[in-house]
Design an enzyme around this catalytic site. Structure first.
Site, mmCIF file in Angstrom:
data_model
loop_
_atom_site.group_PDB
_atom_site.id
_atom_site.type_symbol
_atom_site.label_atom_id
_atom_site.label_comp_id
_atom_site.label_asym_id
_atom_site.label_seq_id
_atom_site.Cartn_x
_atom_site.Cartn_y
_atom_site.Cartn_z
ATOM 1 N N TYR A 19 23.299 -32.474 -35.511
ATOM 2 C CA TYR A 19 24.201 -31.639 -36.521
ATOM 3 C C TYR A 19 24.644 -32.470 -37.325
ATOM 4 C CZ TYR A 19 27.451 -28.541 -38.433
ATOM 5 O OH TYR A 19 28.379 -27.688 -39.351
ATOM 6 N N LYS A 45 24.088 -32.644 -41.556
ATOM 7 C CA LYS A 45 25.143 -32.485 -42.654
ATOM 8 C C LYS A 45 25.001 -33.496 -43.744
ATOM 9 C CE LYS A 45 26.407 -28.043 -41.652
ATOM 10 N NZ LYS A 45 25.998 -27.109 -42.554
ATOM 11 N N THR A 97 36.110 -19.645 -36.511
ATOM 12 C CA THR A 97 35.121 -18.824 -36.258
ATOM 13 C C THR A 97 34.147 -19.022 -34.673
ATOM 14 O OG1 THR A 97 33.112 -20.344 -37.081
ATOM 15 C CG2 THR A 97 34.392 -19.177 -38.611
#
Length: 259
Positions: free
Chosen positions: A169, A173, A203
């Site tokens: 990840y 990014k 979130t």
């Protein structure tokens, strides 16, 4: 050679009234908050979703103004994206704002190299790098047709710190930030390209990461504030309407976590 724009008093704010905005990942989290913010300032919003059709329709029903649309935008399916772009062209003619908010991650401890399989690594890059690129490629003709457009790529501070839910990840990014630079260079002058890099946002994006973990991370930052999706939506609105001479750059909006 492209004629250079010379204007006294600057370009001024980018108004959203009667403009069309497409938001991928618009059925939840940062995407949903950004859809609300853009619609609240006059834009007609296409709320893109992958599998959350019911959520997307609910967001559309809540948006101020008329003419909004829920549309399936599976960012891993180029042909489906091309079909969706054709539908948007038929209905609206052009697009002024594209927000690449869709993405995903799977938590894997950075030291567990065996758990980060080739398949998982490839999936992370496919969704978080190739996905935004494929969406951008599909909608560039519509963005150019507007004559003055902006793309917002939702990145992560993980791309700079190499600290996040997984090695893949973080790498994805970082690649997205590089993509923002490249696209900013080649898509001007009609299209600006701007990235936003938050830290942990309140979130359910990372599976298994609760609010306590997000709050603990926020407590370690200089501003000591838990970042809400609305905070990132506000940053996206500012980038669209105010950052008129910025392109190919990613702004950090992380409460100072990178310091």
């Amino acid at each position: 050679m492209t004629e250079i724009q010379v204007r006294r008093g600057g370009l001024g704010p980018f108004g959203l009234t009667d403009k069309v905005a497409v938001v991928t990942g618009g059925s939840s989290g940062i995407g949903a908050a950004t859809a609300h913010r853009l619609a609240g300032h006059g834009a007609t919003v296409v709320v893109g979703y992958h599998s959350g059709a019911v959520r997307a329709e609910k967001i559309v029903a809540e948006l101020p103004g008329d003419g909004h649309l829920a549309l399936r935008l599976p960012i891993e399916d180029t042909r489906a994206l091309e079909a969706a772009a054709s539908l948007v062209q038929e209905r609206f003619g052009s697009v002024s704002v594209l927000v690449n908010s869709a993405g995903s991650t799977t938590p894997v401890a950075h030291g567990d190299l065996d758990m980060m399989t080739d398949e998982l690594f490839d999936s992370m890059l496919r969704v978080n790098v190739r996905g935004p690129y494929a969406v951008t490629r599909a909608f560039v003709p519509l963005l150019r047709a507007s004559g003055d457009a902006v793309i917002i790529n939702i990145s992560s501070i993980s791309g700079r710190t190499a600290s996040g839910s997984s090695i893949a990840y973080c790498a994805a990014k970082a690649a997205l930030d590089n993509l923002t630079m490249s696209l900013g260079r080649v898509l001007g002058p009609e299209i600006r390209v701007i990235g936003l890099a938050p830290a942990a946002v309140d979130t359910e994006f990372v599976a298994g990461r609760g609010r306590d973990a997000i709050a603990a991370q926020a407590a370690s930052t200089p501003l000591k504030v838990m970042v809400h999706p609305d905070d990132i939506a506000d940053a996206a609105l500012a980038a669209v309407t105010q950052f008129r001479v910025a392109t190919g750059t990613t702004f950090v909006v992380d409460g100072g976590k990178h310091l």
